[in-house]
Enzyme design. Sequence first.
Site, PDB file in Angstrom:
ATOM      1  NE  ARG A 165       2.406  12.406   1.569  1.00  0.00           N
ATOM      2  CZ  ARG A 165       2.180  13.655   1.969  1.00  0.00           C
ATOM      3  NH1 ARG A 165       1.712  14.534   1.135  1.00  0.00           N
ATOM      4  NH2 ARG A 165       2.438  14.036   3.219  1.00  0.00           N
ATOM      5  CB  THR A 166       0.736   6.240   4.186  1.00  0.00           C
ATOM      6  OG1 THR A 166       1.970   6.790   3.768  1.00  0.00           O
ATOM      7  CG2 THR A 166       0.832   4.725   4.177  1.00  0.00           C
TER       8      THR A 166
ATOM      9  CE  LYS B 138     -10.222   3.834  27.233  1.00  0.00           C
ATOM     10  NZ  LYS B 138     -11.314   2.937  26.789  1.00  0.00           N
TER      11      LYS B 138
ATOM     12  NE  ARG C 115       3.136   5.997   8.449  1.00  0.00           N
ATOM     13  CZ  ARG C 115       3.310   6.989   7.571  1.00  0.00           C
ATOM     14  NH1 ARG C 115       3.160   8.243   7.953  1.00  0.00           N
ATOM     15  NH2 ARG C 115       3.611   6.734   6.319  1.00  0.00           N
TER      16      ARG C 115
ATOM     17  CG  HIS D  96       6.794   3.879   4.029  1.00  0.00           C
ATOM     18  ND1 HIS D  96       5.574   3.257   3.830  1.00  0.00           N
ATOM     19  CD2 HIS D  96       6.537   5.209   4.066  1.00  0.00           C
ATOM     20  CE1 HIS D  96       4.636   4.185   3.750  1.00  0.00           C
ATOM     21  NE2 HIS D  96       5.184   5.375   3.895  1.00  0.00           N
TER      22      HIS D  96
HETATM   23  N1   CP Z   1       5.013   9.360   2.129  1.00  0.00           N
HETATM   24  C1   CP Z   1       4.348   9.245   3.279  1.00  0.00           C
HETATM   25  O1   CP Z   1       4.505   8.231   3.996  1.00  0.00           O
HETATM   26  O2   CP Z   1       3.537  10.288   3.586  1.00  0.00           O
HETATM   27  P1   CP Z   1       2.605  10.386   4.855  1.00  0.00           P
HETATM   28  O3   CP Z   1       3.514  10.457   6.074  1.00  0.00           O
HETATM   29  O4   CP Z   1       1.784  11.627   4.678  1.00  0.00           O
HETATM   30  O5   CP Z   1       1.782   9.149   4.918  1.00  0.00           O
END
Ligand code: CP
Length: 303
Positions: free
Chosen positions: A51-52, A80, A101, A129
């Site tokens: 999603r993110t 590497k 991320r 998040h």
């Molecule tokens: N909610 C969320 O962070 O989903 P993903 O891990 O799929 O990005």
Amino acid sequence: MKGKSLVSITDYSKDDILRVLSAAKEFEKNPNQQILQGKVVATLFFEPSTRTRLSFETAANRLGARVIGFSDAATSSTSKGETLKDTIKMVSNYADVIVMRHHIEGAARYASEVTDVPVINAGDGANQHPTQTMLDLFTIQQTQGRLNDINITMVGDLKYGRTVHSLIMAMSHFSPTFNFVAPNELAMPEKYKLFCKENNIPFLDLKELSQDVIGNTDILYMTRVQKERFSDLMEYERVKNVYTLCASMLGNTRPNMKVLHPLPRVGEIANDVDDTPQAYYFQQAKNGMYARQAVICDALGLI
Ligand code: CP
């Protein structure tokens, strides 16, 4: 000039939150605009995501930006031995904004300190998040008609679930009350309970997801037990199925009550919940696109 990073939800004041939510509402009405034409958005995902990453990339594409990046660090020169600092410095040569991320808590803050390009934290370990929080706030406002005086019941992995940590901090501007439902092994960390106490936010620590609790809830925020954060997989096996929400548990809820989940779900929401009027997690995920359009534009000083 240094850009406007979003590393922790506390980087946003209450006014910032309301301003970005207001922009997200405009993007919901019209998600296809050329506001970011000529801009390059980098998405660096050192941890898996559906999603993110895809909602960030869709958000950027719909606003006319181009997207570069990777969805698997193994395909980058990290494999590497290139350091995070060098990776960020290189990508800063190419992109106007970096979405990252990373599995290490604090990695996004560190990245934001080694570049002048704005960094948007798309999740750093069990820490924060913040863009999930923006879409959660958008969804709460959309379903409840307000952000103030909402009772939120958070269920499941409250220890490692970074989305609940960010949400508590953001909601502190809006006089919430919380129920924290978790087994001892996954209890809300003391630092977030201390944060609630310091901000006069009432909360209850509970072990059972009872009908009584569900009946007094506006937002039931389910979470997945985060297998990837456990060093002891035996412990994960003990707690992984601790709560499962079923449709039969939703017979006596407040009329406004909605079930949210940052997703992915594993076993904590049964499929029969999907067809109930309380299920809202798929729309919640869709809202991520609008919220992230607003966050990107804000980072670039465009709203
Ligand atoms: N909610 C969320 O962070 O989903 P993903 O891990 O799929 O990005």
